[in-house]
Design a protein around this motif. Structure first.
Motif, mmCIF file in Angstrom:
data_model
loop_
_atom_site.group_PDB
_atom_site.id
_atom_site.type_symbol
_atom_site.label_atom_id
_atom_site.label_comp_id
_atom_site.label_asym_id
_atom_site.label_seq_id
_atom_site.Cartn_x
_atom_site.Cartn_y
_atom_site.Cartn_z
ATOM 1 N N PHE A 295 0.855 -1.192 0.000
ATOM 2 C CA PHE A 295 0.000 0.000 0.000
ATOM 3 C C PHE A 295 0.886 1.235 0.000
ATOM 4 N N ALA A 296 0.683 2.121 -0.972
ATOM 5 C CA ALA A 296 1.605 3.245 -1.178
ATOM 6 C C ALA A 296 0.903 4.576 -0.959
ATOM 7 N N VAL A 297 1.631 5.499 -0.343
ATOM 8 C CA VAL A 297 1.148 6.863 -0.130
ATOM 9 C C VAL A 297 2.214 7.810 -0.677
ATOM 10 N N ARG A 298 1.805 8.768 -1.471
ATOM 11 C CA ARG A 298 2.775 9.659 -2.120
ATOM 12 C C ARG A 298 2.809 11.025 -1.451
ATOM 13 N N VAL A 299 3.964 11.643 -1.552
ATOM 14 C CA VAL A 299 4.170 13.030 -1.147
ATOM 15 C C VAL A 299 4.796 13.743 -2.337
ATOM 16 N N GLN A 300 4.269 14.923 -2.665
ATOM 17 C CA GLN A 300 4.801 15.702 -3.780
ATOM 18 C C GLN A 300 5.169 17.099 -3.308
ATOM 19 N N ALA A 301 6.211 17.657 -3.918
ATOM 20 C CA ALA A 301 6.651 18.998 -3.539
ATOM 21 C C ALA A 301 7.034 19.794 -4.784
ATOM 22 N N ARG A 302 6.643 21.072 -4.787
ATOM 23 C CA ARG A 302 7.085 21.977 -5.845
ATOM 24 C C ARG A 302 8.554 22.310 -5.595
ATOM 25 N N THR A 303 9.334 22.417 -6.667
ATOM 26 C CA THR A 303 10.761 22.645 -6.527
ATOM 27 C C THR A 303 11.219 23.811 -7.394
ATOM 28 N N THR A 304 12.466 24.165 -7.205
ATOM 29 C CA THR A 304 13.116 25.074 -8.143
ATOM 30 C C THR A 304 13.223 24.375 -9.488
ATOM 31 N N ARG A 305 13.528 25.112 -10.515
ATOM 32 C CA ARG A 305 13.635 24.531 -11.850
ATOM 33 C C ARG A 305 14.704 23.433 -11.899
ATOM 34 N N GLU A 306 15.782 23.639 -11.135
ATOM 35 C CA GLU A 306 16.872 22.669 -11.151
ATOM 36 C C GLU A 306 16.541 21.386 -10.393
ATOM 37 N N GLY A 307 15.458 21.411 -9.602
ATOM 38 C CA GLY A 307 15.128 20.274 -8.760
ATOM 39 C C GLY A 307 14.240 19.232 -9.401
ATOM 40 N N SER A 308 13.892 19.399 -10.682
ATOM 41 C CA SER A 308 12.949 18.494 -11.334
ATOM 42 C C SER A 308 13.265 18.419 -12.821
ATOM 43 N N TYR A 309 12.871 17.338 -13.452
ATOM 44 C CA TYR A 309 12.992 17.294 -14.911
ATOM 45 C C TYR A 309 11.630 17.347 -15.606
ATOM 46 N N ASN A 310 10.596 17.798 -14.890
ATOM 47 C CA ASN A 310 9.282 17.975 -15.512
ATOM 48 C C ASN A 310 9.354 18.830 -16.774
ATOM 49 N N GLN A 311 10.119 19.922 -16.698
ATOM 50 C CA GLN A 311 10.122 20.881 -17.806
ATOM 51 C C GLN A 311 10.661 20.284 -19.095
ATOM 52 N N TYR A 312 11.457 19.213 -18.979
ATOM 53 C CA TYR A 312 12.017 18.592 -20.181
ATOM 54 C C TYR A 312 11.041 17.621 -20.847
ATOM 55 N N LEU A 313 9.947 17.298 -20.149
ATOM 56 C CA LEU A 313 8.968 16.358 -20.692
ATOM 57 C C LEU A 313 7.595 16.991 -20.850
ATOM 58 N N ALA A 314 7.531 18.326 -20.770
ATOM 59 C CA ALA A 314 6.264 19.050 -20.928
ATOM 60 C C ALA A 314 6.445 20.123 -22.000
ATOM 61 N N GLY A 315 5.311 20.536 -22.585
ATOM 62 C CA GLY A 315 5.367 21.595 -23.589
ATOM 63 C C GLY A 315 6.180 21.187 -24.803
ATOM 64 N N TRP A 316 6.802 22.163 -25.470
ATOM 65 C CA TRP A 316 7.561 21.872 -26.682
ATOM 66 C C TRP A 316 8.813 21.060 -26.407
ATOM 67 N N ARG A 317 9.322 21.121 -25.169
ATOM 68 C CA ARG A 317 10.572 20.413 -24.865
ATOM 69 C C ARG A 317 10.401 18.892 -24.896
ATOM 70 N N LYS A 318 9.166 18.425 -24.736
ATOM 71 C CA LYS A 318 8.989 16.971 -24.783
ATOM 72 C C LYS A 318 9.309 16.429 -26.175
#
Length: 540
Positions: A295-318
């Motif tokens: 059984f899994a429970v998740r925690v999520q946090a907003r980060t600085t740009r350097e703390g995540s690779y979301n931006q490389y897989l969203a928008g035109w960068r994907k």
């Protein structure tokens, strides 16, 4: 034409291993049947494609549990692979064997030959690691297990932050000791997912005419002559066909479908079978019982740009990330579901690590779609789960109709010990997030949010938002007590010429992701089958 020596039901993590090993003797005819289609899809091969496969009805059974009373009567979604490779074709690719004490405990429960020292050679036989001086050969080392293709700064920061909370840095979680923190390895070869079909079966299909593979074959029931299994009855292209096994039938349909098929075939609790008009072949009340999942429970946090690779897989960068992957098989599309993990004890009374935190420097949401969509803001995510839960559920036959799935009753958080351990694990994760150098990346906690502080608030969040970690096991448990389904040689008790070889035989689920131990079970199961066949031939 429908006669074989061995029939293997299910082309998943164990079934593909068995197909490879049992067909090595070219005089032995082996049939591997799979209900799903061939695994011919770009998104199966690309590791990041797991998000597109998460609710793909073409390659995924898309099961749901019964309403769970302890989770506000929510139904929990259970993805399971429905293609060649089974769940290894749609999973997060994380390769974790488990703790040495997991297997020693199996042995001590009355299963000789299943201790850590017994199973470690089977783990090692399967795996080839890039850079190893001893490369894989025809007989072993077929599955590539690799390090992350990208070492993101946030993943390295997670490892260092966890060390500062008192955990030891581990270079490898797979040598028997797990308590500590480190990077995870994955079943990825040169940037491409390696399912068990890719590793064990695809390379030999063209040159082993004694191995027959049938896809789109939904097995309705097993065939018996008295108490001896003689074959299977399957629906293929709308037609019922029978296939006969001269030696054995081996169920590798997984922890959810193997007990279902046993019950449909008259093996299970006699009273339950009678209610559905199924004649009893063997009264085994443990079939479908002992269901365990993480059984899994998740925690999520907003980060600085350097703390995540979301931006490389969203928008035109994907599209740039996609082009990079197509050209080089590298970058973020070549990563598994989690990059790093920490294993620790929920309290001093626990003998060895019972909690896992899986960390990823990215987040996804579903937003009403069937695919996971990467969020368009930088964020990180971590999942907490107790790797050896005390709660037990069951798989219950709902109907004698083989096309209707059984009822899945997981009983998450039914045991108070699981709740206490989860609280300790979630608080340890918050401690890691607040520790440098990871803390410098974290701007704010998004889920559940900083207002969640007390035990009651955490429990409320678990009940509302907790999910599964996709590791069901234990429903045809190995042992010698009255609830055991198979013996230590994986033979179904009370019948002949029938075995179960998959995650359902685990008496207790392993401490971590279950794909690696299921592959090991396939390796060891194949050796047992071949050894028993040689012994029978000598006796004859």
């Amino acid at each position: 034409m429908n006669c074989y020596d061995y029939i293997i039901v299910g082309a998943g993590s164990a079934g593909c291993v068995l197909a490879r090993r049992l067909s090595e003797d070219r005089s032995t005819r082996v049939l591997l049947v799979e209900a799903g289609p061939p695994a011919d899809d770009f998104w199966i091969r690309a590791p990041a494609g797991m998000g597109k496969l998460f609710r793909s009805e073409h390659y995924n059974w898309c099961f749901e549990t019964e309403p769970v009373p302890t989770l506000r009567n929510r139904r929990i979604y259970w993805p399971r692979g429905k293609t060649l490779g089974g769940s290894s074709a749609i999973n997060g690719m994380v390769y974790v064997r488990g703790h040495r004490r997991d297997f020693d405990h199996w042995r001590d429960l009355g299963n000789p030959g299943w201790g850590w020292d017994d199973v470690l050679p089977y783990f090692r036989r399967s795996v080839c690691r890039p850079g190893d001086t001893e490369k894989g050969s025809e007989s072993h080392g077929l599955l590539t297990v690799s390090d992350p293709s990208v070492l993101h700064p946030a993943a390295l920061a997670f490892v260092e932050a966890a060390q500062r909370t008192g955990l030891t840095r581990l270079d490898d979680f797979n040598e028997g000791e797990q308590e500590g923190v480190g990077l995870l390895r994955a079943t990825i070869r040169n940037g491409v997912r390696q399912s068990t079909y890719d590793a064990f079966v695809a390379p030999i299909v063209a040159r082993r005419p004694n191995l027959d593979i049938r896809t789109g074959a939904h097995v309705h029931r097993l065939l018996f002559a008295g108490v001896a299994a003689t074959g299977i009855e399957a629906e293929i292209d709308g037609q019922i066909q029978r296939f006969h096994a001269a030696r054995e039938v081996v169920l590798c349909a997984g922890a959810l479908s193997s007990p279902h098929l046993l019950m449909l075939s008259g093996i299970g609790d006699a009273e339950q079978l009678r209610r559905h008009g199924i004649a009893t072949v063997a009264h085994l009340p443990g079939v479908g019982k002992n269901l365990q999942d993480h059984f899994a429970v998740r925690v999520q946090a907003r980060t600085t740009r350097e703390g995540s690779y979301n931006q490389y897989l969203a928008g035109w960068r994907k599209y740039a990330a996609g082009a990079r992957y197509l050209l080089t098989k590298g970058g973020y599309l070549a990563l598994g579901s989690s990059i790093a993990a920490a294993f620790f004890r929920s309290g001093p009374q626990v003998a060895y690590a019972d909690m896992e935190v899986s960390f990823r420097p990215m987040t996804v949401s579903y937003a009403g779609t069937s695919e996971a969509v990467v969020d368009d803001f930088p964020a990180i995510s971590a999942s907490v789960y107790r790797v050896r839960p005390d709660s037990r559920g069951e798989v219950i036959l709902r109907s004698a109709d083989p096309m209707q799935s059984p009822a899945f009753v997981p009983n998450y958080l039914h045991a108070p010990e699981d709740i206490g351990a989860m609280l300790a694990g979630l608080r340890r994760l918050r401690q890691i997030l607040a520790m440098e150098p990871l803390a410098s990346f974290v701007l704010e906690e998004l889920v559940p949010g900083k207002e969640v502080r007390t035990d009651a608030q955490w429990i409320d969040y678990m009940e509302r938002e907790g999910q599964c970690a996709f590791h069901p096991a234990g429903t045809c448990k190995m042992g010698n007590d009255r609830m055991a389904v198979v013996d230590a040689r994986l033979r179904v008790q009370g019948v002949e010429r029938l075995r179960v070889v998959d995650a359902s035989i685990m008496p207790v689920v392993t401490s971590g992701n279950t794909n690696a131990p299921t592959i090991m079970i396939g390796e060891k199961g194949a050796d047992m089958i071949l050894a028993d066949q040689r012994a029978a031939s000598r006796a004859a």
